[in-house]
Motif scaffolding. Sequence first.
Motif, PDB file in Angstrom:
ATOM      1  N   PRO A  75      -9.362  -5.458  -4.135  1.00  0.00           N
ATOM      2  CA  PRO A  75      -9.397  -6.765  -3.547  1.00  0.00           C
ATOM      3  C   PRO A  75      -8.239  -7.016  -2.396  1.00  0.00           C
ATOM      4  O   PRO A  75      -7.310  -6.340  -2.429  1.00  0.00           O
ATOM      5  CB  PRO A  75      -9.383  -7.814  -4.535  1.00  0.00           C
ATOM      6  N   ALA A  76      -8.653  -7.356  -1.378  1.00  0.00           N
ATOM      7  CA  ALA A  76      -7.714  -7.452  -0.012  1.00  0.00           C
ATOM      8  C   ALA A  76      -6.436  -8.106  -0.443  1.00  0.00           C
ATOM      9  O   ALA A  76      -5.492  -7.915  -0.044  1.00  0.00           O
ATOM     10  CB  ALA A  76      -8.471  -8.235   0.991  1.00  0.00           C
ATOM     11  N   GLU A  77      -6.547  -9.319  -1.376  1.00  0.00           N
ATOM     12  CA  GLU A  77      -5.247  -9.974  -1.697  1.00  0.00           C
ATOM     13  C   GLU A  77      -4.034  -8.960  -2.503  1.00  0.00           C
ATOM     14  O   GLU A  77      -3.102  -9.070  -2.417  1.00  0.00           O
ATOM     15  CB  GLU A  77      -5.600 -11.298  -2.499  1.00  0.00           C
ATOM     16  N   LEU A  78      -4.884  -8.080  -3.196  1.00  0.00           N
ATOM     17  CA  LEU A  78      -3.912  -7.075  -3.949  1.00  0.00           C
ATOM     18  C   LEU A  78      -3.452  -6.066  -2.798  1.00  0.00           C
ATOM     19  O   LEU A  78      -2.091  -5.791  -2.726  1.00  0.00           O
ATOM     20  CB  LEU A  78      -4.563  -6.236  -4.797  1.00  0.00           C
ATOM     21  N   GLY A  79      -4.148  -5.896  -1.648  1.00  0.00           N
ATOM     22  CA  GLY A  79      -3.730  -5.089  -0.525  1.00  0.00           C
ATOM     23  C   GLY A  79      -2.428  -5.726   0.102  1.00  0.00           C
ATOM     24  O   GLY A  79      -1.601  -5.184   0.477  1.00  0.00           O
ATOM     25  N   GLU A  80      -2.728  -7.117   0.367  1.00  0.00           N
ATOM     26  CA  GLU A  80      -1.801  -7.882   0.929  1.00  0.00           C
ATOM     27  C   GLU A  80      -0.393  -7.887   0.283  1.00  0.00           C
ATOM     28  O   GLU A  80       0.684  -8.062   0.788  1.00  0.00           O
ATOM     29  CB  GLU A  80      -2.234  -9.315   1.174  1.00  0.00           C
ATOM     30  N   GLU A  81      -0.717  -7.950  -0.992  1.00  0.00           N
ATOM     31  CA  GLU A  81       0.842  -8.019  -2.141  1.00  0.00           C
ATOM     32  C   GLU A  81       1.381  -6.783  -1.902  1.00  0.00           C
ATOM     33  O   GLU A  81       2.572  -6.861  -1.866  1.00  0.00           O
ATOM     34  CB  GLU A  81       0.248  -8.234  -3.347  1.00  0.00           C
ATOM     35  N   LEU A  82       0.682  -5.724  -1.852  1.00  0.00           N
ATOM     36  CA  LEU A  82       1.214  -4.355  -1.602  1.00  0.00           C
ATOM     37  C   LEU A  82       2.146  -4.330  -0.428  1.00  0.00           C
ATOM     38  O   LEU A  82       3.170  -3.967  -0.287  1.00  0.00           O
ATOM     39  CB  LEU A  82       0.226  -3.421  -1.613  1.00  0.00           C
ATOM     40  N   ALA A  83       1.334  -4.978   0.739  1.00  0.00           N
ATOM     41  CA  ALA A  83       2.165  -4.895   1.932  1.00  0.00           C
ATOM     42  C   ALA A  83       3.352  -5.779   2.107  1.00  0.00           C
ATOM     43  O   ALA A  83       4.228  -5.299   2.786  1.00  0.00           O
ATOM     44  CB  ALA A  83       1.004  -5.348   3.173  1.00  0.00           C
ATOM     45  N   SER A  84       3.211  -6.539   1.134  1.00  0.00           N
ATOM     46  CA  SER A  84       4.588  -7.596   1.090  1.00  0.00           C
ATOM     47  C   SER A  84       5.820  -6.966   0.681  1.00  0.00           C
ATOM     48  O   SER A  84       6.929  -7.048   1.254  1.00  0.00           O
ATOM     49  CB  SER A  84       4.397  -8.801   0.242  1.00  0.00           C
ATOM     50  N   TYR A  85       5.826  -5.720   0.010  1.00  0.00           N
ATOM     51  CA  TYR A  85       6.943  -5.163  -0.490  1.00  0.00           C
ATOM     52  C   TYR A  85       7.243  -4.256   0.744  1.00  0.00           C
ATOM     53  O   TYR A  85       8.852  -3.891   0.740  1.00  0.00           O
ATOM     54  CB  TYR A  85       6.494  -3.998  -1.483  1.00  0.00           C
ATOM     55  N   PHE A  86       6.612  -3.898   1.897  1.00  0.00           N
ATOM     56  CA  PHE A  86       7.126  -3.098   2.680  1.00  0.00           C
ATOM     57  C   PHE A  86       7.494  -3.908   4.064  1.00  0.00           C
ATOM     58  O   PHE A  86       8.054  -3.547   5.144  1.00  0.00           O
ATOM     59  CB  PHE A  86       5.837  -2.222   3.313  1.00  0.00           C
ATOM     60  N   GLU A  87       7.388  -5.398   4.003  1.00  0.00           N
ATOM     61  CA  GLU A  87       7.682  -6.063   5.208  1.00  0.00           C
ATOM     62  C   GLU A  87       9.299  -5.958   5.276  1.00  0.00           C
ATOM     63  O   GLU A  87       9.954  -5.682   4.529  1.00  0.00           O
ATOM     64  CB  GLU A  87       7.415  -7.718   4.904  1.00  0.00           C
ATOM     65  N   ILE A 131       0.043   5.228   6.090  1.00  0.00           N
ATOM     66  CA  ILE A 131      -1.180   4.412   6.395  1.00  0.00           C
ATOM     67  C   ILE A 131      -2.141   4.073   5.137  1.00  0.00           C
ATOM     68  O   ILE A 131      -2.165   5.294   4.320  1.00  0.00           O
ATOM     69  CB  ILE A 131      -2.048   4.996   7.377  1.00  0.00           C
ATOM     70  N   ILE A 132      -2.208   2.922   4.443  1.00  0.00           N
ATOM     71  CA  ILE A 132      -2.385   2.685   3.139  1.00  0.00           C
ATOM     72  C   ILE A 132      -3.781   1.759   3.349  1.00  0.00           C
ATOM     73  O   ILE A 132      -3.680   0.869   3.605  1.00  0.00           O
ATOM     74  CB  ILE A 132      -1.283   1.841   2.380  1.00  0.00           C
ATOM     75  N   CYS A 133      -5.021   2.581   2.885  1.00  0.00           N
ATOM     76  CA  CYS A 133      -6.120   1.943   2.933  1.00  0.00           C
ATOM     77  C   CYS A 133      -6.741   1.519   1.717  1.00  0.00           C
ATOM     78  O   CYS A 133      -6.981   2.466   0.736  1.00  0.00           O
ATOM     79  CB  CYS A 133      -7.076   2.855   3.731  1.00  0.00           C
ATOM     80  N   GLY A 134      -7.014   0.285   1.479  1.00  0.00           N
ATOM     81  CA  GLY A 134      -7.593  -0.236   0.112  1.00  0.00           C
ATOM     82  C   GLY A 134      -6.708  -0.029  -1.028  1.00  0.00           C
ATOM     83  O   GLY A 134      -6.983   0.529  -1.949  1.00  0.00           O
ATOM     84  N   GLY A 135      -5.365  -0.346  -0.790  1.00  0.00           N
ATOM     85  CA  GLY A 135      -4.441  -0.202  -1.774  1.00  0.00           C
ATOM     86  C   GLY A 135      -4.141  -1.495  -2.608  1.00  0.00           C
ATOM     87  O   GLY A 135      -4.873  -2.486  -2.187  1.00  0.00           O
ATOM     88  N   ALA A 136      -3.391  -1.433  -3.784  1.00  0.00           N
ATOM     89  CA  ALA A 136      -3.109  -2.422  -4.342  1.00  0.00           C
ATOM     90  C   ALA A 136      -1.463  -2.078  -4.971  1.00  0.00           C
ATOM     91  O   ALA A 136      -1.073  -0.738  -4.783  1.00  0.00           O
ATOM     92  CB  ALA A 136      -4.009  -2.666  -5.338  1.00  0.00           C
ATOM     93  N   THR A 137      -1.044  -3.074  -5.488  1.00  0.00           N
ATOM     94  CA  THR A 137       0.351  -2.634  -6.164  1.00  0.00           C
ATOM     95  C   THR A 137       0.199  -1.723  -7.466  1.00  0.00           C
ATOM     96  O   THR A 137      -0.398  -2.179  -8.435  1.00  0.00           O
ATOM     97  CB  THR A 137       1.168  -3.931  -6.641  1.00  0.00           C
ATOM     98  N   PRO A 138       0.668  -0.545  -7.521  1.00  0.00           N
ATOM     99  CA  PRO A 138       0.559   0.252  -8.623  1.00  0.00           C
ATOM    100  C   PRO A 138       1.752  -0.259  -9.701  1.00  0.00           C
ATOM    101  O   PRO A 138       2.675  -0.121  -9.454  1.00  0.00           O
ATOM    102  CB  PRO A 138       0.916   1.747  -8.045  1.00  0.00           C
TER     103      PRO A 138
END
Length: 167
Positions: free
Chosen positions: A117-129, A78-85
């Motif tokens: 920012p939420a768009e950075l969290g969405e980018e991070l989520a895309s790697y796990f799709e 569970i990744i809350c408030g994340g971004a691509t490191p």
Amino acid sequence: DGVWWEYEGQWSDDSRRSFNVERYEGADESIAVVEQQLSTGRFSGLMGLGQGALLAAIVAARAALGETSVPSSLQFAIICGGATPMPFKPLLTRLRDTADAGLPTLHCLSAADANHPAELGEELASYFEPHAELSWHSAGSALPPTASAEWPEWRDQVVAFITRHES
């Protein structure tokens, strides 16, 4: 005790954030501590908030790819408030490009988050799709407070995610 990463300018340059720097000092030690705890078999999931979310994403990607330093029992993150490191973008790219690798992740995002920012969290989520799910809330860089009107729905969503993915 000395196991959290740091980066150049962390304490002196407000424009440098954990998601936009090129290198973390001490990242290997931070990752090793979490992976060592996961190797005990006492944990089925991992949750991180803010910088902890970046660390959770790194550990989850390593586990999904079988690149951990020790055997992992990790079943979800569970990744809350994340971004691509950024220092670990190649790792995340390998995860995205490896068809048989995957780990269920729940990405808790807020349009009101000024830190990540939420768009950075969405980018991070895309790697796990296709194993990534999104959960939206309005609490900014925090999690919804237990006294808030959105807490019960958000809590139920997180519990349902854990229940689906914990064996």
